[in-house]
Write a protein that holds these residues in place. Structure first.
Motif, PDB file in Angstrom:
ATOM      1  N   ALA A  45       0.883  -1.294  -0.013  1.00  0.00           N
ATOM      2  CA  ALA A  45       0.026  -0.058  -0.190  1.00  0.00           C
ATOM      3  C   ALA A  45       0.780   1.218   0.110  1.00  0.00           C
ATOM      4  O   ALA A  45       2.131   1.469   0.452  1.00  0.00           O
ATOM      5  CB  ALA A  45      -0.891  -0.140   1.038  1.00  0.00           C
ATOM      6  N   ALA A  46       0.186   2.195  -0.488  1.00  0.00           N
ATOM      7  CA  ALA A  46       0.993   3.497  -0.474  1.00  0.00           C
ATOM      8  C   ALA A  46       0.876   4.102   0.905  1.00  0.00           C
ATOM      9  O   ALA A  46       0.173   3.558   1.810  1.00  0.00           O
ATOM     10  CB  ALA A  46       0.207   4.537  -1.278  1.00  0.00           C
ATOM     11  N   ARG A  47       1.567   5.171   1.251  1.00  0.00           N
ATOM     12  CA  ARG A  47       1.595   5.725   2.491  1.00  0.00           C
ATOM     13  C   ARG A  47       0.064   6.000   2.835  1.00  0.00           C
ATOM     14  O   ARG A  47      -0.772   6.580   2.448  1.00  0.00           O
ATOM     15  CB  ARG A  47       2.223   7.171   2.643  1.00  0.00           C
ATOM     16  CG  ARG A  47       2.519   7.595   3.947  1.00  0.00           C
ATOM     17  CD  ARG A  47       3.302   8.848   3.818  1.00  0.00           C
ATOM     18  NE  ARG A  47       3.370   9.561   5.274  1.00  0.00           N
ATOM     19  CZ  ARG A  47       4.169   9.462   6.186  1.00  0.00           C
ATOM     20  NH1 ARG A  47       4.917   8.366   6.111  1.00  0.00           N
ATOM     21  NH2 ARG A  47       4.054  10.094   7.290  1.00  0.00           N
ATOM     22  N   LEU A  49      -3.370   6.968   4.547  1.00  0.00           N
ATOM     23  CA  LEU A  49      -4.053   8.320   4.446  1.00  0.00           C
ATOM     24  C   LEU A  49      -3.936   9.064   5.921  1.00  0.00           C
ATOM     25  O   LEU A  49      -3.757  10.102   5.997  1.00  0.00           O
ATOM     26  CB  LEU A  49      -5.504   8.137   4.241  1.00  0.00           C
ATOM     27  CG  LEU A  49      -6.114   9.368   3.544  1.00  0.00           C
ATOM     28  CD1 LEU A  49      -5.481   9.869   2.542  1.00  0.00           C
ATOM     29  CD2 LEU A  49      -7.476   9.265   3.224  1.00  0.00           C
ATOM     30  N   GLN A  52      -0.858  10.757   6.432  1.00  0.00           N
ATOM     31  CA  GLN A  52      -0.704  11.915   5.589  1.00  0.00           C
ATOM     32  C   GLN A  52      -1.464  13.128   6.152  1.00  0.00           C
ATOM     33  O   GLN A  52      -1.047  14.150   6.496  1.00  0.00           O
ATOM     34  CB  GLN A  52      -1.426  11.801   4.157  1.00  0.00           C
ATOM     35  CG  GLN A  52      -0.711  10.869   3.531  1.00  0.00           C
ATOM     36  CD  GLN A  52      -1.119  10.791   1.952  1.00  0.00           C
ATOM     37  OE1 GLN A  52      -1.626  12.087   1.592  1.00  0.00           O
ATOM     38  NE2 GLN A  52      -0.788   9.813   1.069  1.00  0.00           N
ATOM     39  N   TYR A  53      -2.541  12.569   6.879  1.00  0.00           N
ATOM     40  CA  TYR A  53      -3.099  13.760   7.655  1.00  0.00           C
ATOM     41  C   TYR A  53      -2.388  13.984   9.118  1.00  0.00           C
ATOM     42  O   TYR A  53      -2.240  15.113   9.391  1.00  0.00           O
ATOM     43  CB  TYR A  53      -4.546  13.241   8.350  1.00  0.00           C
ATOM     44  CG  TYR A  53      -5.608  13.327   7.113  1.00  0.00           C
ATOM     45  CD1 TYR A  53      -5.656  14.370   6.464  1.00  0.00           C
ATOM     46  CD2 TYR A  53      -6.475  12.324   6.539  1.00  0.00           C
ATOM     47  CE1 TYR A  53      -6.422  14.630   5.501  1.00  0.00           C
ATOM     48  CE2 TYR A  53      -7.287  12.310   5.864  1.00  0.00           C
ATOM     49  CZ  TYR A  53      -7.218  13.693   5.188  1.00  0.00           C
ATOM     50  OH  TYR A  53      -8.319  13.772   3.848  1.00  0.00           O
ATOM     51  N   THR A 121      -4.722  17.942   1.880  1.00  0.00           N
ATOM     52  CA  THR A 121      -3.364  18.146   2.350  1.00  0.00           C
ATOM     53  C   THR A 121      -2.611  19.121   1.584  1.00  0.00           C
ATOM     54  O   THR A 121      -2.237  19.978   2.440  1.00  0.00           O
ATOM     55  CB  THR A 121      -2.667  16.833   2.648  1.00  0.00           C
ATOM     56  OG1 THR A 121      -2.501  16.110   1.258  1.00  0.00           O
ATOM     57  CG2 THR A 121      -3.188  15.751   3.497  1.00  0.00           C
TER      58      THR A 121
ATOM     59  N   THR B  41     -10.406  16.284  -3.118  1.00  0.00           N
ATOM     60  CA  THR B  41     -10.372  14.881  -2.550  1.00  0.00           C
ATOM     61  C   THR B  41      -9.779  14.891  -1.298  1.00  0.00           C
ATOM     62  O   THR B  41      -8.627  15.411  -0.938  1.00  0.00           O
ATOM     63  CB  THR B  41     -10.020  13.840  -3.324  1.00  0.00           C
ATOM     64  OG1 THR B  41      -8.810  14.202  -3.606  1.00  0.00           O
ATOM     65  CG2 THR B  41     -10.885  13.714  -4.680  1.00  0.00           C
ATOM     66  N   GLY B  42     -10.496  14.137  -0.431  1.00  0.00           N
ATOM     67  CA  GLY B  42      -9.738  14.070   0.958  1.00  0.00           C
ATOM     68  C   GLY B  42      -8.456  13.048   0.683  1.00  0.00           C
ATOM     69  O   GLY B  42      -7.343  13.139   1.169  1.00  0.00           O
ATOM     70  N   ALA B  43      -8.596  12.109  -0.162  1.00  0.00           N
ATOM     71  CA  ALA B  43      -7.808  10.899  -0.454  1.00  0.00           C
ATOM     72  C   ALA B  43      -6.662  11.952  -1.433  1.00  0.00           C
ATOM     73  O   ALA B  43      -7.195  12.362  -2.471  1.00  0.00           O
ATOM     74  CB  ALA B  43      -8.345   9.858  -1.028  1.00  0.00           C
ATOM     75  N   ALA B  44      -5.437  11.513  -1.189  1.00  0.00           N
ATOM     76  CA  ALA B  44      -4.371  11.992  -1.915  1.00  0.00           C
ATOM     77  C   ALA B  44      -4.483  11.180  -3.379  1.00  0.00           C
ATOM     78  O   ALA B  44      -4.978   9.942  -3.253  1.00  0.00           O
ATOM     79  CB  ALA B  44      -3.086  11.971  -1.325  1.00  0.00           C
ATOM     80  N   VAL B  46      -1.580   9.026  -6.029  1.00  0.00           N
ATOM     81  CA  VAL B  46      -0.220   8.496  -6.071  1.00  0.00           C
ATOM     82  C   VAL B  46      -0.083   8.182  -7.554  1.00  0.00           C
ATOM     83  O   VAL B  46      -0.892   8.101  -8.435  1.00  0.00           O
ATOM     84  CB  VAL B  46       0.097   7.098  -5.438  1.00  0.00           C
ATOM     85  CG1 VAL B  46       0.008   7.523  -3.913  1.00  0.00           C
ATOM     86  CG2 VAL B  46      -1.231   6.343  -5.596  1.00  0.00           C
ATOM     87  N   HIS B 154       4.517   0.983  -4.253  1.00  0.00           N
ATOM     88  CA  HIS B 154       4.378   2.006  -3.394  1.00  0.00           C
ATOM     89  C   HIS B 154       5.079   2.081  -1.771  1.00  0.00           C
ATOM     90  O   HIS B 154       5.020   3.035  -1.150  1.00  0.00           O
ATOM     91  CB  HIS B 154       2.761   2.394  -3.128  1.00  0.00           C
ATOM     92  CG  HIS B 154       2.249   3.047  -4.245  1.00  0.00           C
ATOM     93  ND1 HIS B 154       2.574   4.007  -4.973  1.00  0.00           N
ATOM     94  CD2 HIS B 154       1.357   2.241  -5.237  1.00  0.00           C
ATOM     95  CE1 HIS B 154       1.981   4.290  -6.105  1.00  0.00           C
ATOM     96  NE2 HIS B 154       1.157   3.316  -6.148  1.00  0.00           N
ATOM     97  N   ASP B 155       5.714   0.983  -1.881  1.00  0.00           N
ATOM     98  CA  ASP B 155       6.586   0.832  -0.530  1.00  0.00           C
ATOM     99  C   ASP B 155       7.807   1.626  -0.830  1.00  0.00           C
ATOM    100  O   ASP B 155       8.552   1.780   0.207  1.00  0.00           O
ATOM    101  CB  ASP B 155       6.621  -0.633  -0.275  1.00  0.00           C
ATOM    102  CG  ASP B 155       7.066  -1.606  -1.128  1.00  0.00           C
ATOM    103  OD1 ASP B 155       6.919  -1.179  -2.379  1.00  0.00           O
ATOM    104  OD2 ASP B 155       7.413  -2.651  -0.748  1.00  0.00           O
ATOM    105  N   VAL B 179      -5.366   6.971  -3.687  1.00  0.00           N
ATOM    106  CA  VAL B 179      -4.404   6.345  -2.891  1.00  0.00           C
ATOM    107  C   VAL B 179      -5.008   4.952  -2.518  1.00  0.00           C
ATOM    108  O   VAL B 179      -4.345   4.052  -2.225  1.00  0.00           O
ATOM    109  CB  VAL B 179      -3.904   7.152  -1.925  1.00  0.00           C
ATOM    110  CG1 VAL B 179      -5.028   7.252  -0.628  1.00  0.00           C
ATOM    111  CG2 VAL B 179      -2.570   6.672  -1.178  1.00  0.00           C
ATOM    112  N   PRO B 182      -4.273   1.940  -5.559  1.00  0.00           N
ATOM    113  CA  PRO B 182      -2.993   2.351  -6.095  1.00  0.00           C
ATOM    114  C   PRO B 182      -2.272   1.598  -7.114  1.00  0.00           C
ATOM    115  O   PRO B 182      -1.101   2.055  -7.598  1.00  0.00           O
ATOM    116  CB  PRO B 182      -1.973   2.554  -4.952  1.00  0.00           C
ATOM    117  CG  PRO B 182      -2.621   1.472  -3.903  1.00  0.00           C
ATOM    118  CD  PRO B 182      -4.039   1.230  -4.171  1.00  0.00           C
ATOM    119  N   TYR B 183      -2.859   0.516  -7.615  1.00  0.00           N
ATOM    120  CA  TYR B 183      -2.336  -0.291  -8.664  1.00  0.00           C
ATOM    121  C   TYR B 183      -3.086  -0.536  -9.948  1.00  0.00           C
ATOM    122  O   TYR B 183      -4.406  -0.498  -9.801  1.00  0.00           O
ATOM    123  CB  TYR B 183      -1.823  -1.718  -8.259  1.00  0.00           C
ATOM    124  CG  TYR B 183      -0.874  -1.681  -7.061  1.00  0.00           C
ATOM    125  CD1 TYR B 183       0.258  -1.711  -7.428  1.00  0.00           C
ATOM    126  CD2 TYR B 183      -1.072  -1.212  -5.768  1.00  0.00           C
ATOM    127  CE1 TYR B 183       1.607  -1.402  -6.593  1.00  0.00           C
ATOM    128  CE2 TYR B 183       0.026  -1.217  -4.856  1.00  0.00           C
ATOM    129  CZ  TYR B 183       1.363  -1.278  -5.367  1.00  0.00           C
ATOM    130  OH  TYR B 183       2.266  -1.167  -4.480  1.00  0.00           O
TER     131      TYR B 183
END
Lengths: 438, 190, 584
Positions: A45-47, A49, A52-53, A121, B41-44, B46, B154-155, B179, B182-183
């Protein structure tokens, strides 16, 4: 030979298999008989959420702490440690890639490219330091910005940049800001991020050019205080303007100024301004006023000239955009074909263009139109920046004490401890010593 | 400007201008932030590679800001044919169908070949070794099912504001994805 | 005391600085050696691998490759680990350097009490003036840089966006490299494509008439054909080209027209994008059903899998392209057409009008697509012809249900007519101002190619529905039109009125298209009977030669010779003395 034959045999079997299977898959996934189960493709997974907050919270907390340290505690030491923390956290831990410096590009990119939703963010990172600057000056630059902290750290022996050079170079951030924003708005790329000299150090890896660029800034930074912040950082430029309108300001001392000039020496960034000499020659005043009038009249001329020049420059500038550059290369290829190697990125991208030239050219044409407008705006912006600076250089300052320039001051708090009165106030020196000017 | 204003009036005038400017700036920021917040969006996001657009040029191995690219080859096992002669694993016209260095396409030996049952072999990627050069991806896509493809891991990815590889991607294959998804994995061949 | 502190601080700074430099040197050295020692870059390793491909049994070579590979991979891992460590060492060293040097500087800096400034006002004025000038200088620098950039980075795209469309359609005659197209007369003297230079099957080369098929079997030479294919021979100068191919290998063959010697054969392989797996193609069509084309510099061939190749006359491959996969239930069989510098590929495919049929014009020299037009038709097998009519150079294409004419220049459609049905195999011809097209097994039509838009009802001169062929193309001497059906019924129709003049059942099955040479109508039966008739208003057979193999390809005429492709042999017929190329 046998091996070759075997290979050909295997190839033949493959081809036969290929002919037998459906058009969808050349080789059908086998039905395993020994109970083999398909592994699944891992997807780290990406960082998260919430992390990030968390970053955002740390950022806001650091901003608040910076304001508190500068205004309430008036502590250079505190600001220094805060900036070290920021360098460690936002710099080396977060690798410099959650940072407000590039965020105006995201905002502009989001405004002109409806497909891109600006993450919350990013909004916070972009606007919070500006709001703080509108009230309390460049607290962000002093305590939160890892780039600034790094430069502050390497500053060994500051030399004074001649004010005339300082003023001239001081407009470069605005020009860079303009260039960065038009590139972002046209979807060309994030120039400001691309030419950030310090992020490669945070990552401990980077290209040769950018590492050299960064090393040059660091070496320069040993003798010139915060060269990137003063002469290139576009976000610093924004904060500079914002802090011109700040409600509160950094004062060397809240007590009376004895005009001892000690603070002037303490500022490595050339931000300390002395009060204008009270004696005024009426002849000068008239000349100054006249000059100001002329320069103000020059302003629209400069803007128009810049806009005109910018629009002329747009076909060249548009080539910064990868799609336009591809269209250009494709067009050039029609006239003077260049042989690129097989499977090279150049050949592959040209092939993509040749497969559907109409699509690439339509996009390029659209981008060209965007660039025509953007470059005119950029040219006008450069004219405006230079014109305003010219006029500002002709305005008589209105201070009575030694005080840091609202815009240029990074709020690093160095001058606080240089002021004898302040030292007395803080209890660092006995009262008798600070009472008289040296 | 015809008469020199008294000192304190100059100060108050500047103060007034400053207050006005601040008010204006705050209003502007508020409007901009409000306008953007409705669209934000709240979600960023990638970065990710669209395997359908990837041209296997090899830029991913060299253009990433990280010394070891965050782009790695991944394997969609469901698409794989488990071929004995895997064109993603073996160099063209291999000397022999063995795992000897001279037969392997992967320059770092990042693909592991394990026997499953006659005549099927499983191929898996060791991401510690993979450099994202896409040699195997090209072999697999050109002659096989295309079950090998490049993805940003993403790691490893730093999620730069502007992905350095995307700037040079000849296939325009990079895009921002949410995010939480992410794939862009392959589920069917090609 | 201060002095000794200062000295030790300076020393620390120096040591840290040297340490940093050393670390930098190690990193930089690592990167320079990486250029030659990374396993995927090492020229040595790559060369060894190439060598192994040449000598696959060389055991020591294999061992060496394995050894090097292992070593390089180890080096690579080692370098990565080193870089990481070195990076942090550098950070540490730099920190020590900065702290020590900073402290040393602050220790050594002597406090200088500030002096009161005199003439501050004058100084301020002077400073402001200088700042203004330097600012103006900066403005000039920015403007100058922009000017320099725009001078050096001129745009290659046309200033007017209207011209971009031309770039998109890739026509732009002014952009085509100046390569002399073959003169029309030169094309006419040769047999550069299916059924001659204009696709009419009529040879304007009078020299061939020196041969008379009544004089027995004048086989000048016979050469074996190494690969199967139903394409017809083409001739340019002393070269005869044919192609052949199977699922595994596709080749172009060049023979000497005078001696029959196979000059070279060139395999068309490694076509970029061409998959190893092909659509299945019935043997009746095969992988090399399309006749080649030549323009005096290169010969072009297209194969059933979609590989298109240009081969120089010396046998080297000029360029290749993969146009597939081609969706065609019988297999792709449309032949190539050349006109001037253009190579035209009618790529009809699929079962529906939206299946991706297209007509592509390539620049012969480079293989660059000049333009491409999608066609609203399913698969067809007819070959396009290029005609000069109504003041335009038109490309005439046939497919169910449309006859479409395109401008050669830019590929824009000139006119179309809904006239055809069934599976369209016969190609059109253009003789005496009329276009003769066959709607297979249905009717023979004469069209006037001077219309615009939909000409279905307005430009049909006449139709005739007697003994209409389904495979072979018509042939005409301007006065009469001859057709021959697959069953061997020859029909002669008046070119002006469309009335049948005569018909004759030859009793042989025919797949080769008829041809006219010197007033003689040539018909080649599948069983190997080459029959000649008088191309006149009365049926009269002149001669017949019997070969002992199967013939599907149409004859070619050039250099006073007749070239025939049988199933396994290529024949040249003619008198030995009459093979000098003659201009018409």
């Amino acid at each position: 030979m046998l091996r070759r034959l075997k290979f050909i045999g295997a190839l033949g079997v493959m081809l036969l298999m290929a002919l037998l299977v459906s058009a969808e898959q050349r080789f059908p996934p086998p039905d395993f008989e020994n109970g083999y189960s398909l592994p699944s493709t891992s997807t780290p997974a990406a960082r998260q959420l919430w992390l990030q907050y968390g970053d955002t919270a740390v950022f806001l907390a650091a901003l608040g702490t910076a304001v508190w340290l500068i205004y309430k505690k008036r502590s250079r030491r505190g600001v220094f440690w805060l900036s070290l923390f920021s360098l460690a956290y936002f710099g080396f831990y977060r690798k410099g890639c959650i940072c407000p410096i590039g965020s105006p590009q995201n905002i502009v990119y989001g405004l002109f490219n409806p497909g891109y939703a600006v993450p919350l963010t990013v909004l916070i990172f972009c606007f919070a330091p500006i709001v703080v600057a509108l009230f309390g000056g460049r607290a962000f630059c002093a305590g939160v910005c890892p780039q600034g902290a790094l430069q502050d750290l390497v500053l060994i022996k500051p030399i004074v940049v001649p004010p005339w050079l300082e003023h001239a170079l001081g407009v470069v951030p605005y020009i860079f800001l303009g260039a960065g924003l038009i590139c972002a708005g046209t979807g060309t790329g994030f120039l400001i991020c691309r030419y950030d000299p310090f992020v490669p150090f945070f990552r401990l890896s980077g290209g040769t050019f950018i590492l050299t660029f960064g090393a040059a800034f660091l070496l320069m930074g040993m003798f010139v205080g915060r060269p990137y912040c003063r002469f290139l950082c576009p976000y610093g430029g924004l904060l500079r303007v914002a802090s011109l309108a700040s409600k509160w300001r950094v004062r060397v001392t809240p007590d009376t100024c004895t005009q001892c000039r000690l603070c002037e020496q303490s500022c490595p960034f050339g931000a300390m301004r002395e009060p204008p000499s009270p004696e005024t020659n009426p002849k000068w005043l008239r000349a100054e006023r006249k000059r100001l009038g002329w320069l103000l009249a020059l302003l629209p001329v400069l803007i128009l000239a810049g806009a005109w020049g910018g629009s002329k420059f747009s076909p060249t500038a548009a080539q910064l955009n990868p799609t336009v550059a591809l269209a250009e290369r494709y067009a050039r290829q029609q006239i003077h074909p260049v042989e690129y190697g097989l499977m090279t990125p150049e050949a592959l991208s040209l092939q993509r263009a040749a497969d559907n030239p109409a699509a690439i050219l339509t996009q390029a044409a659209d981008l060209r139109r965007r660039f025509a407008l953007a470059c005119a705006l950029f040219g006008g912006w450069v004219g405006l920046v230079i014109g305003v600076k010219l006029a500002a250089l002709s305005v008589r300052p209105s201070r009575t004490d030694f005080e840091p320039d609202r815009g240029a001051c990074f709020a690093c708090a160095r001058c606080f401890t240089a002021c004898p009165n302040e030292r007395v106030r803080l209890g660092l020196a006995p009262a008798a010593q600070g009472a008289e000017p040296l | 400007m015809d008469a020199k204003p008294p000192e304190d009036s100059a100060v108050t005038r500047r103060q007034f201008l400053r207050n006005g400017a601040r008010l204006l700036a705050m209003t502007g920021l508020g409007v901009a932030a409000g306008g953007l917040a409705t669209r934000s969006t709240g979600a960023a996001t990638v970065w990710q590679i669209d395997p359908a657009k990837c041209l296997r040029c090899g830029n991913c191995a060299t253009k990433c800001v990280l010394e070891q690219s965050a782009v790695k080859c991944v394997h969609a096992y469901a698409v794989c044919g488990y071929c004995q002669l895997c064109t993603g694993f073996f160099a063209p016209e291999p000397n022999a169908l063995t795992t000897a260095a001279e037969n392997q396409l992967c320059p770092t030996g990042a693909i592991k070949r394990t026997y499953v049952e006659d005549p099927y072999y499983q191929y898996s990627i060791d991401e510690q070794l993979c450099i994202g050069c896409a040699k195997c991806v090209e072999g697999c896509n050109r002659f096989g099912n295309g079950s090998l493809f490049l993805q940003i891991r993403h790691d490893r990815c730093l999620n730069c504001n502007e992905c350095a590889i995307s700037r040079t991607c000849p296939g325009d294959a990079f895009r921002r994805v949410p995010v939480d998804h992410p794939y862009l994995l392959k589920t069917t061949s090609r | 005391m201060n002095n000794s502190l200062h000295r030790s601080l300076v020393l620390t700074a120096w040591i840290a600085g040297v340490f940093c430099l050393l670390v930098c040197a190690v990193i930089i050295r690592g990167h320079f050696t990486a250029a030659t020692n990374d396993p995927w870059k090492s020229p040595r390793l790559l060369a060894l691998k190439d060598q192994l491909a040449a000598e696959p049994k060389n055991k020591p070579l294999q061992t060496e490759i394995r050894r090097l590979d292992l070593e390089f991979r180890r080096n690579f891992r080692h370098r990565l680990a080193l870089d990481k460590t070195a990076g942090w060492l550098l950070v540490g060293g730099a920190l020590v350097l900065v702290l020590a040097a900073g402290k040393a500087a602050s220790v050594s800096t002597k406090f200088q009490p500030p002096q009161p400034k005199t003439g501050a006002a004058e100084l301020a004025a002077k400073l402001a003036s200088r700042a203004r000038w330097s600012l103006a200088g900066l403005g000039l620098v920015v403007a100058g840089a922009a000017l320099m950039c725009s001078y050096h980075l001129t745009s290659a795209l046309p200033a007017d966006e209207a011209d971009w469309q031309k770039l998109a359609s890739k026509s732009g005659p002014e952009q085509a490299p100046a390569q002399a197209a073959p003169a029309l007369s030169e094309s006419q003297a040769n047999w550069p494509r299916f059924r001659g230079w204009d696709g009419s099957g009529v040879s304007t080369n009078a020299g061939a008439s020196a041969w008379d098929s009544t004089n027995g079997a004048p086989i000048l030479w016979r050469s074996a054909i190494p690969a199967p294919g139903h394409n017809s021979p083409i001739v340019w100068g002393d070269r005869v080209f044919i192609s052949g191919g199977t699922a595994s290998r596709r080749e172009v063959f060049s023979y000497s027209a005078s001696s029959g010697a196979l000059l070279w054969r060139r395999a068309i392989e490694n076509v970029p994008g061409s998959p190893p797996k092909f659509p299945e193609i019935p043997d009746d069509t095969g992988y090399a059903a399309s006749t080649m084309a030549a323009d005096g510099q290169r010969a072009y061939a297209i194969f059933g899998n979609g590989d298109l190749a240009a081969v120089n006359f010396d046998g080297s491959v000029a360029w290749t392209k993969y146009l597939g996969p081609l969706k065609n239930s019988y297999g792709y069989a449309t032949s190539l057409a050349v006109w001037g510098n253009n190579l035209l590929v009618q790529l009809d495919q699929g079962d529906s009008p939206t299946a991706g049929s297209k007509l592509i014009s390539f620049q012969g020299a480079s293989g660059r697509v000049l333009w491409e037009r999608s066609r609203p038709v399913p698969a067809s097998w007819a070959t396009p012809i290029v005609i000069e009519a109504a003041g335009k150079t038109q490309i005439i294409t046939l497919a169910d249900p449309l006859v479409i004419s395109y401008a050669l220049q830019d590929g824009n459609e000139l006119w179309r007519a809904h006239l055809l049905e069934n599976e369209v195999v016969p190609s059109p011809i253009f003789v005496g101002g009329l276009l003769f097209v066959i709607s297979p097994s249905s009717r023979l039509l004469a069209l006037r190619p001077d219309g615009a838009g939909d000409v279905t009802t307005t430009r049909v001169a006449w139709t005739n529905d007697e003994n209409v062929p389904d495979i072979t193309s018509p042939v005409s001497n301007g006065d009469l039109v001859f057709t021959v059906s697959s069953g061997g019924v020859v029909t002669c129709v008046d070119a002006v009125s469309g009335k049948k003049i005569w018909e004759k059942d030859l009793g042989v099955s025919v797949e080769a298209s008829p041809a006219i040479l010197g007033g003689r109508l040539f018909i080649l039966g599948q069983d190997g009977a080459l029959m000649t008739f008088q191309a006149g208003r009365e049926f009269r057979q002149i001669g017949q030669i019997q070969f002992s193999e199967k013939f599907l390809a149409s004859p070619a005429f050039a250099n006073g010779l007749v070239f025939l492709r049988g199933a396994t042999n290529l024949y040249a017929l003619g008198l030995a003395g009459a093979n000098a190329p003659k201009q018409p």
